[in-house]
Design a protein around this motif. Structure first.
Motif, PDB file in Angstrom:
ATOM      1  N   UNK A 177       0.930  -0.872   0.188  1.00  0.00           N
ATOM      2  CA  UNK A 177       0.077   0.300   0.034  1.00  0.00           C
ATOM      3  C   UNK A 177       1.064   1.326  -0.020  1.00  0.00           C
ATOM      4  N   UNK A 178       2.097   1.430   0.662  1.00  0.00           N
ATOM      5  CA  UNK A 178       2.881   2.669   1.066  1.00  0.00           C
ATOM      6  C   UNK A 178       4.056   2.684  -0.491  1.00  0.00           C
ATOM      7  N   UNK A 179       4.080   2.362  -0.696  1.00  0.00           N
ATOM      8  CA  UNK A 179       5.242   2.009  -1.552  1.00  0.00           C
ATOM      9  C   UNK A 179       4.992   1.782  -3.152  1.00  0.00           C
ATOM     10  N   UNK A 180       3.614   1.330  -3.760  1.00  0.00           N
ATOM     11  CA  UNK A 180       3.230   1.411  -5.365  1.00  0.00           C
ATOM     12  C   UNK A 180       2.160   2.189  -5.798  1.00  0.00           C
ATOM     13  N   UNK A 181       2.336   2.498  -6.570  1.00  0.00           N
ATOM     14  CA  UNK A 181       1.182   3.187  -7.055  1.00  0.00           C
ATOM     15  C   UNK A 181       0.143   2.490  -7.850  1.00  0.00           C
ATOM     16  N   UNK A 182      -0.659   2.940  -8.287  1.00  0.00           N
ATOM     17  CA  UNK A 182      -2.391   1.259  -8.841  1.00  0.00           C
ATOM     18  C   UNK A 182      -2.098   2.311  -9.876  1.00  0.00           C
ATOM     19  N   UNK A 183      -2.216   1.174 -10.879  1.00  0.00           N
ATOM     20  CA  UNK A 183      -2.193   1.313 -12.275  1.00  0.00           C
ATOM     21  C   UNK A 183      -1.307   1.339 -13.078  1.00  0.00           C
ATOM     22  N   UNK A 184      -1.168   1.499 -14.716  1.00  0.00           N
ATOM     23  CA  UNK A 184       0.469   1.145 -15.313  1.00  0.00           C
ATOM     24  C   UNK A 184       0.908   2.522 -15.453  1.00  0.00           C
TER      25      UNK A 184
END
Length: 502
Positions: free
Chosen positions: A438-445
């Motif tokens: 949740x904290x490190x990554x962004x959603x989507x392409x």
């Protein structure tokens, strides 16, 4: 068939079979195609016995699909085993009466070698897609009731999958709601209609802790409806798991409520729209679309060195490696491309997918780390006898090979552990999803991957209009976002967040 003698000296015939684990639903379409084309081929499907409690056991539904594909029941054999995985010795005993010629990869390899105009006709006949007027009218009525166009120019069909979240492997290839929104938003003006099909969502939609009460929980798969309504409800349609619609009187009229009958809908689209494109992550359903003759692209990771998808190389038998594998006895005018082409991405669109990508790269990097290998070799030599230490060069080279072998095996074993993570909702391992996801990554392409999709496939050749983009953002609020807000304001903020797709 293989002729042999039994213990009494009597001549018996062993049917030639391929072995399929009962959990391998994604492989059943290529295996079905092989069975359809070779009427002497049999299949053995392993099925868990009464003591086997494996939620991924789908042996009965696999058998039903083969029967619906007009494969004779006598060629389909269920064999009970105590466990579906790591059971080679037990399974070999159970299949001793057969001539085993292949295992799970056999179907994929067979199609790569044998796919031709003749085989395509056989597959289309077995899967009953050659339309008749009565069924087409029933499909038209069903589509009209849902407000979906029955004819048109360009049609984009996006395939959703959530088998990983339901406990199967490849959770990293599950659909990103946010990624779907990105594609739909950018492509909507390029197409007359966009259809979202496939899996509706994983079985129990998760609710953010303390953010949404149980009574407020929306129906499974509601995110696709929200995407359609937000972007353009007159052009974007959610028909995920349409085959389960028990309220439709028209669905059974064209067998749309059966596994094989579903294919007729996509045949209808193929015949009534001028340009139809299918896109999704690698899956058995997309293999079917390709074998039926439709335009298909599947996505997977692989742009980064060392990031190739597990199973990715195997499916290149249908595209990159096809020429070298094709049966040269098939006449030139009978040969066909399969049309199952891949698009490799830098980053997967779900945050879990990105996390697992990085985890795999980290493990593989550690496995071949030169300093760590050298340190381990020297440690081993330091505790050897004086003779071995004096002959340092030979000893070092010998131990170096052994340490490299051990670390490569360790790396493979560690990567394998992450194929079905304990935090997967359907795996019921009980583990919490790491906060890092949740904290490190962004959603989507990411922007580059979206450009790859549109440049290589989605954008029509004559398109020069506006393409809308969605800015990616974090899906959680930090202390900075909520500092100074009272409880009611915080609850409102979190409720808005909880309704956002992943």
């Amino acid at each position: 068939m293989e002729r042999t003698n039994n213990q009494s000296g009597e001549s018996i015939i062993k049917p030639k079979v391929l072995i399929q684990p009962g959990y391998a639903t994604g492989d059943m379409f290529a295996i079905a195609a092989a069975l359809i084309d070779d009427d002497e081929l049999h299949v053995v499907i392993s099925k868990g016995d009464e003591n086997c409690n494996d939620p991924t056991d789908k042996a009965d539904s696999i058998k039903k699909f083969y029967e619906d594909s007009r494969i004779a029941e006598k060629r389909i054999h269920l064999v009970e085993v105590s466990k579906l995985r790591e059971n080679e010795e037990e399974l070999n005993e159970k299949v001793a009466r057969f001539q085993v010629i292949g295992r799970i990869d056999y179907g994929t390899d067979y199609v790569a070698r044998k796919f031709s105009k003749s085989m395509k006709r056989k597959v289309r006949n077995a899967w009953k897609v050659n339309s008749c007027n009565g069924e087409d009218k029933a499909i038209e009525k069903w589509l009209t009731e849902k407000g979906i166009p029955i004819t048109g120019g360009r049609l984009l069909i996006l395939w959703s999958r959530f088998s990983g979240k339901n406990g199967d492997i490849h959770i990293e290839h599950d659909t990103s709601y946010f990624g779907t929104r990105q594609i739909v938003k950018r492509a909507v003006n390029m197409y007359d209609a966009i259809i979202i099909t496939g899996d509706k969502g994983y079985q129990e939609e998760r609710r953010e802790k303390d953010l949404r009460s149980k009574r407020d929980s929306k129906k499974r798969g509601h995110q696709f409806d929200e995407i359609a309504n937000e972007v353009n409800a007159s052009k974007v349609f959610n028909i995920t798991e349409f085959w389960n619609d028990e309220n439709s009187n028209d669905l059974p009229k064209w067998d749309g409520n059966t596994r094989v009958g579903q294919f007729k809908l996509y045949e209808y689209f193929q015949n009534n729209f001028k340009d139809v494109k299918h896109l999704g992550f690698r899956s058995g359903n997309l293999e079917v679309m390709a074998m039926l003759g439709y335009q298909v692209r599947y996505m997977e990771e692989g742009k980064r060195v060392g990031d190739e998808s597990k199973g990715g190389y195997r499916m290149t038998a249908w595209n990159d490696r096809r020429e070298s594998l094709m049966d040269k006895s098939i006449p030139e005018d009978e040969r066909l491309t399969i049309g199952y082409e891949r698009i490799q991405l830098i980053d997967l669109p779900t945050r879990t997918g990105k996390f697992l990508q990085d985890k795999k790269l980290e493990i593989n990097s550690n496995a071949i780390d030169k300093d760590a290998i050298d340190e381990e070799v020297r440690r081993r030599i330091s505790v050897m006898d004086e003779k071995a230490r004096k002959n340092f060069k030979n000893t070092y080279n010998k131990e170096l090979k052994e340490v490299k072998r051990e670390r490569i095996k360790w790396g493979k074993d560690e990567v394998e552990k992450w194929r079905r993570p304990d935090f997967t909702p359907g795996n019921k391992g009980g583990a919490q999803k790491p906060d890092e996801i949740r904290d490190k990554y962004l959603r989507g392409f990411n922007d580059t991957d979206l450009d790859i999709l549109f440049n290589q496939y989605l954008r029509p050749a004559d398109w020069n209009g506006i393409e809308d983009r969605i800015i990616r953002q974090e899906k959680h609020y930090s202390k900075e976002h909520t500092e100074g807000l009272d409880q009611n304001e915080r609850n409102k903020l979190f409720e808005e967040l909880a309704t956002q797709p992943s």
